[in-house]
Design a protein around this motif. Sequence first.
Motif, short mmCIF file in Angstrom:
data_model
loop_
_atom_site.label_atom_id
_atom_site.label_comp_id
_atom_site.label_asym_id
_atom_site.label_seq_id
_atom_site.Cartn_x
_atom_site.Cartn_y
_atom_site.Cartn_z
N GLU A 134 0.85 -1.19 0.00
CA GLU A 134 0.00 0.00 0.00
C GLU A 134 0.89 1.24 0.00
O GLU A 134 1.98 1.24 0.56
N PRO A 135 0.43 2.34 -0.64
CA PRO A 135 1.23 3.57 -0.61
C PRO A 135 1.47 4.02 0.82
O PRO A 135 0.59 3.96 1.67
N GLU A 136 2.73 4.43 1.10
CA GLU A 136 3.07 4.88 2.44
C GLU A 136 2.51 6.26 2.71
O GLU A 136 2.26 7.04 1.79
N ALA A 137 2.30 6.54 3.99
CA ALA A 137 1.74 7.83 4.37
C ALA A 137 2.68 8.95 3.95
O ALA A 137 3.89 8.82 3.97
N VAL A 138 2.10 10.07 3.58
CA VAL A 138 2.88 11.21 3.11
C VAL A 138 3.36 12.03 4.30
O VAL A 138 2.64 12.26 5.25
N ALA A 151 6.95 17.14 6.36
CA ALA A 151 7.86 17.86 7.25
C ALA A 151 8.94 18.58 6.49
O ALA A 151 9.47 19.59 6.93
N ASN A 152 9.31 18.07 5.34
CA ASN A 152 10.42 18.63 4.58
C ASN A 152 9.88 19.60 3.55
O ASN A 152 9.57 19.23 2.42
N GLY A 153 9.79 20.85 3.94
CA GLY A 153 9.13 21.83 3.10
C GLY A 153 9.79 22.05 1.75
O GLY A 153 9.11 22.22 0.74
N SER A 154 11.13 22.05 1.69
CA SER A 154 11.80 22.39 0.43
C SER A 154 11.60 21.32 -0.62
O SER A 154 11.70 21.58 -1.80
N ARG A 155 11.33 20.11 -0.21
CA ARG A 155 11.16 19.03 -1.17
C ARG A 155 9.70 18.72 -1.42
O ARG A 155 9.37 17.80 -2.14
N GLU A 171 6.10 17.22 -0.89
CA GLU A 171 5.62 15.98 -0.30
C GLU A 171 6.61 14.85 -0.57
O GLU A 171 7.12 14.70 -1.67
N CYS A 172 6.86 14.04 0.47
CA CYS A 172 7.74 12.89 0.31
C CYS A 172 7.27 11.79 1.23
O CYS A 172 6.53 12.04 2.19
N GLN A 173 7.68 10.60 0.95
CA GLN A 173 7.29 9.44 1.74
C GLN A 173 8.45 8.97 2.60
O GLN A 173 9.58 8.89 2.11
N PRO A 174 8.18 8.64 3.85
CA PRO A 174 9.25 8.14 4.71
C PRO A 174 9.85 6.86 4.14
O PRO A 174 9.13 5.96 3.72
N ARG A 175 11.15 6.79 4.12
CA ARG A 175 11.84 5.60 3.61
C ARG A 175 12.00 4.60 4.75
O ARG A 175 12.46 4.96 5.83
N ARG A 176 11.65 3.36 4.47
CA ARG A 176 11.63 2.34 5.53
C ARG A 176 12.54 1.15 5.24
O ARG A 176 12.60 0.23 6.04
N ASN A 177 13.20 1.15 4.11
CA ASN A 177 14.13 0.08 3.77
C ASN A 177 15.55 0.64 3.81
O ASN A 177 15.92 1.47 2.98
N ILE A 178 16.31 0.20 4.80
CA ILE A 178 17.60 0.84 5.10
C ILE A 178 18.66 -0.20 5.40
O ILE A 178 18.44 -1.14 6.18
N VAL A 179 19.82 -0.03 4.79
CA VAL A 179 21.01 -0.81 5.14
C VAL A 179 22.00 0.15 5.78
O VAL A 179 22.41 1.13 5.17
N LEU A 195 20.44 13.00 6.99
CA LEU A 195 19.77 11.70 7.00
C LEU A 195 18.26 11.87 7.10
O LEU A 195 17.50 11.18 6.38
N LYS A 196 17.83 12.74 7.98
CA LYS A 196 16.39 13.01 8.12
C LYS A 196 15.79 13.48 6.81
O LYS A 196 14.70 13.06 6.40
N ASP A 197 16.52 14.34 6.11
CA ASP A 197 16.05 14.85 4.82
C ASP A 197 16.01 13.73 3.78
O ASP A 197 15.04 13.61 3.01
N LEU A 198 17.05 12.90 3.75
CA LEU A 198 17.12 11.81 2.78
C LEU A 198 15.99 10.80 3.00
O LEU A 198 15.37 10.32 2.03
N LEU A 199 15.71 10.48 4.26
CA LEU A 199 14.72 9.46 4.59
C LEU A 199 13.31 10.03 4.74
O LEU A 199 12.36 9.26 4.89
#
Length: 449
Positions: free
Chosen positions: A84-88, A91-95, A97-105, A288-292
Amino acid sequence: MMHKWNSGPGCRLLKGSLLHFDWVSEMLPPQKKPWESMAKGLVLGALFTSFLLLVYSYAVPPLHAGLASTTPEAAASCSPPVLEPEAVNRANGSRGECQPRRNIVFLKTHKTASSTLLNILFRFGQKHRLKFAFPNGRNDFDYPTFFARSLVRDYRPGACFNIICNHMRFHYDEVRGLVPPNAIFITVLRDPARLFESSFHYFGPVVPLTWKLSGGDKLAEFLQNPDRYYDPNGFNAHYLRNLLFFDLGYDNGLDPGSPQVQEHILEVERRFHLVLLQEYFDESLVLLKDLLCWELEDVLYFKLNARRDSPVPRLSGEMYGRATAWNMLDAHLYRHFNASFWRKVEAFGQERMAREVAALRHANERMRTICIDGGHAVDAAAIQDEAMQPWQPLGTKSILGYNLKKSIGQRHAQLCRRMLTPEIQYLMDLGANLWVTKLWKFIRDFLRW
């Protein structure tokens, strides 16, 4: 001349005593010969020593850090289902709308504040009920052997995981096959001289190469003539030279002038979306917060696994230069990603970075006053709750920990405890199987190592 026993009263008393002694002797168990007791002691000692060596072989790195048996090429890689599409997250105004990234190595390097970053990932994964790839029995993936998918607990071909973050010696293809294609790869580096200093003090007791050092400042003695003490094939020798290069899966004994060095560095740049710097940890977390596309609360932290100040002075001047030269592969790596880090900061915006770092520090300070009894880290002996005791290096209790405040409001109680929980305890809370690590801890506590 023959003498006969006198049959007087004194002789009769003596005879009675001897008879009594013979009767008592018959009643007592036969006395063991000294050599029998000694032999049994030697056998028991040998068995106990063998048991300790067996446990040690599971609990600490093997002698030769070779390539682990990797997964056959035909084995299925991660095949994520359609989600299912992740919640939008806005928080990151300059970018926008973005979706939180949940797959991380997260390649957890040694002595780089990686335990603090690990806690951040544990909290996020627990909050969103994500699937961790955990080791089986230990708190690392059989480090320092190369990572292999088979080392993951309950691994099956085609299995997918959201987060991989325990210590390993990196093997990109093996890791890549466990996570979805959109997974974010991150790691953290540190000034090589400072990292070497920290690693030398922390791991020194399990590196036999250092045992012959006798001076009060063993680190300085080593750096005066490292080739005299260092053997690349020695037990745990990887902790004493170019540890970052080693953790990333490369040969830490390469000639610094080899073209392979730059090739490896560029390969790291291609594979990792963000390389954080320990010296600029807050700025790194903002990136990192911005990337994710995470919230500020997701990257709050307390400094974990920090070492008590050493009585030996920190490296400076000539010794700092010697440590850098001794770890020249790591120095090349660090300089490259230090430059790329500040290019990322420039692209992010200097003023915006300053605002977000200030907001992070303010939020961290607020949590410190809410969560930590006394407001600061304390020695291991002063930690009141066993659940808050960090793992200690052999032979010393130099790692600091925290006391949780007795009365914390319901709103922050869970977050405070999670932010302060050390790595081993948090892994157990998340359901990791750490039987080897726990057994090794029991033996260390029993022997007071």
